[in-house]
Design an enzyme around this catalytic site. Structure first.
Site, PDB file in Angstrom:
ATOM      1  N   VAL A  57       0.810  -1.231   0.000  1.00  0.00           N
ATOM      2  CA  VAL A  57       0.000   0.000   0.000  1.00  0.00           C
ATOM      3  C   VAL A  57       0.842   1.280   0.000  1.00  0.00           C
ATOM      4  CG1 VAL A  57      -2.021  -1.080   1.021  1.00  0.00           C
ATOM      5  CG2 VAL A  57      -0.321  -0.020   2.531  1.00  0.00           C
ATOM      6  N   TYR A 145       9.454   4.179  13.610  1.00  0.00           N
ATOM      7  CA  TYR A 145       8.076   3.716  13.844  1.00  0.00           C
ATOM      8  C   TYR A 145       7.260   4.821  14.511  1.00  0.00           C
ATOM      9  CZ  TYR A 145       4.315   0.578  15.501  1.00  0.00           C
ATOM     10  OH  TYR A 145       3.113  -0.027  15.747  1.00  0.00           O
ATOM     11  N   LYS A 149       4.099   6.806  12.755  1.00  0.00           N
ATOM     12  CA  LYS A 149       2.731   6.755  13.291  1.00  0.00           C
ATOM     13  C   LYS A 149       2.252   8.146  13.695  1.00  0.00           C
ATOM     14  CE  LYS A 149       1.651   2.316  13.057  1.00  0.00           C
ATOM     15  NZ  LYS A 149       0.548   1.827  12.221  1.00  0.00           N
ATOM     16  N   THR A 175      -0.113  -5.787  22.813  1.00  0.00           N
ATOM     17  CA  THR A 175      -1.145  -6.811  22.638  1.00  0.00           C
ATOM     18  C   THR A 175      -0.468  -8.145  22.328  1.00  0.00           C
ATOM     19  OG1 THR A 175      -2.643  -5.123  21.829  1.00  0.00           O
ATOM     20  CG2 THR A 175      -3.209  -7.390  21.282  1.00  0.00           C
TER      21      THR A 175
END
Ligand code: UDP
Length: 311
Positions: A57, A145, A149, A175
């Site tokens: 993408v 990173y 973001k 998570t």
């Protein structure tokens, strides 16, 4: 609804894919399998309404037909991965977010950005609330990173404010659960697989740094509710219930797996600017979404250990 999910073959993405299909939606997963795996979604092939497109993408995205939602989850997300692919991490956060937002605008689709607790960097405010601006080193190893973001969040708000795109931003805290890669590099899969193999558990630094860990099913439920909420600023989703040091977590996993392994303290220079503490303040998610994590670390770790044993 007809939904495009980027990064749907990753750990989180695959659980979200499952949830969306179970809820009866039509789902197009786009993933270039850089850190995702076709195996994670193999069981979804052939299900009604499921399409997989192997696509990067960071290139222009063309999707035929209408879309109700664009969910942008594509990105390396483990520190090991984004240290290995720093430029691709920045490109998917920047160009990938630009293209998915452009697509959402063209299709008049709702948009959700998967952001991160890394937006807060090595936080000076604890626990972290959404209105904290963070403490990030832009040129540190994690900067690729964190800044990607943060740029993605800024871009999302720009499309919302300038073009009226109906956007949402979730800041995802640590998570874990089934389908993490064995060599993903993150603390929980590392510790579990080291304990199961009888190898030393590699705790970085002195192990006093803390994290608060959320079971993947709780996280997915929070994200699904946020998708449907009318709220445009970032929302923390994570499990604040048991903030723990990495040394405690390693010993807990040794106990739970009944392993003979020992803890090995290793210098943590390679991961750079490792946040010393982390715990989400989820007051907003509780109020806005009526959501609360339900799975305790004890229960979730047990399930995850069972999964790694079986796989
Ligand atoms: N960590 C560790 N040993 C490992 C992997 C990670 O001690 O084998 C530490 C890491 O330094 C960090 C914490 O565990 O302080 C959580 O790391 P993880 O990679 O899971 O996610 P992060 O929160 O850093 O994105």
């Amino acid at each position: 609804m007809r939904i495009l999910l980027t990064g749907g073959a990753g750990f989180l993405g695959s659980h979200l894919s499952e949830h969306l299909l179970d809820a009866g939606h039509e789902l197009i997963v786009m993933d270039n399998l850089l850190t995702g795996r076709a195996n994670n979604i193999a069981h979804l092939f052939g299900k009604d309404g499921f399409t997989f497109l192997n696509y990067d993408v960071t290139n222009y995205i063309h999707v035929r037909g209408s879309l109700d939602y664009v969910l942008h989850f594509a990105s390396p997300a483990s520190p090991d991965d984004y240290l290995r692919y720093p430029i691709r991490t920045m490109k998917v956060g920047a160009y990938g977010t630009h293209h998915t937002l452009g697509l959402a605008r063209a299709k008049k689709a709702k948009f959700l950005l998967a952001s991160t607790s890394e937006s807060y960097g090595d936080p000076l405010v604890h626990p972290q609330k959404e209105d904290y601006w963070g403490n990030v080193n832009p040129i540190g190893l994690r900067g690729v990173y964190d800044e990607a973001k943060r740029f993605a969040e800024a871009m999302t708000m720009a499309y919302h404010r300038e073009s009226g795109v109906d956007t949402r931003i979730v800041r995802i805290f640590n998570t874990y659960g089934p389908r993490m890669r064995k060599k993903d590099g993150r603390a929980i899969p590392n510790f579990i697989n080291q304990a199961l193999a009888g190898e030393p558990l590699t705790v970085y630094g002195d192990g006093s740094q803390t994290r608060s860990v959320c079971y993947v099913e709780d996280l997915v439920e929070g994200i699904y509710r946020l998708m449907q909420a009318d709220y445009h600023e970032p929302v923390n989703i994570g499990n604040p219930s048991e903030e723990m040091t990495m040394l405690y977590l390693a010993n807990k996993i040794i106990q739970m797996t009944e392993s003979e392994s020992e803890v090995q303290l290793l210098p943590n220079a390679q991961i750079g600017d490792d946040p010393k503490v982390r715990q989400p303040d989820i007051t907003l998610a509780r109020k806005l979404l009526g959501w609360d994590p339900k799975v305790s670390p004890d229960q979730g770790l047990r399930w995850t250990i069972e999964w790694f044993r079986a796989n």
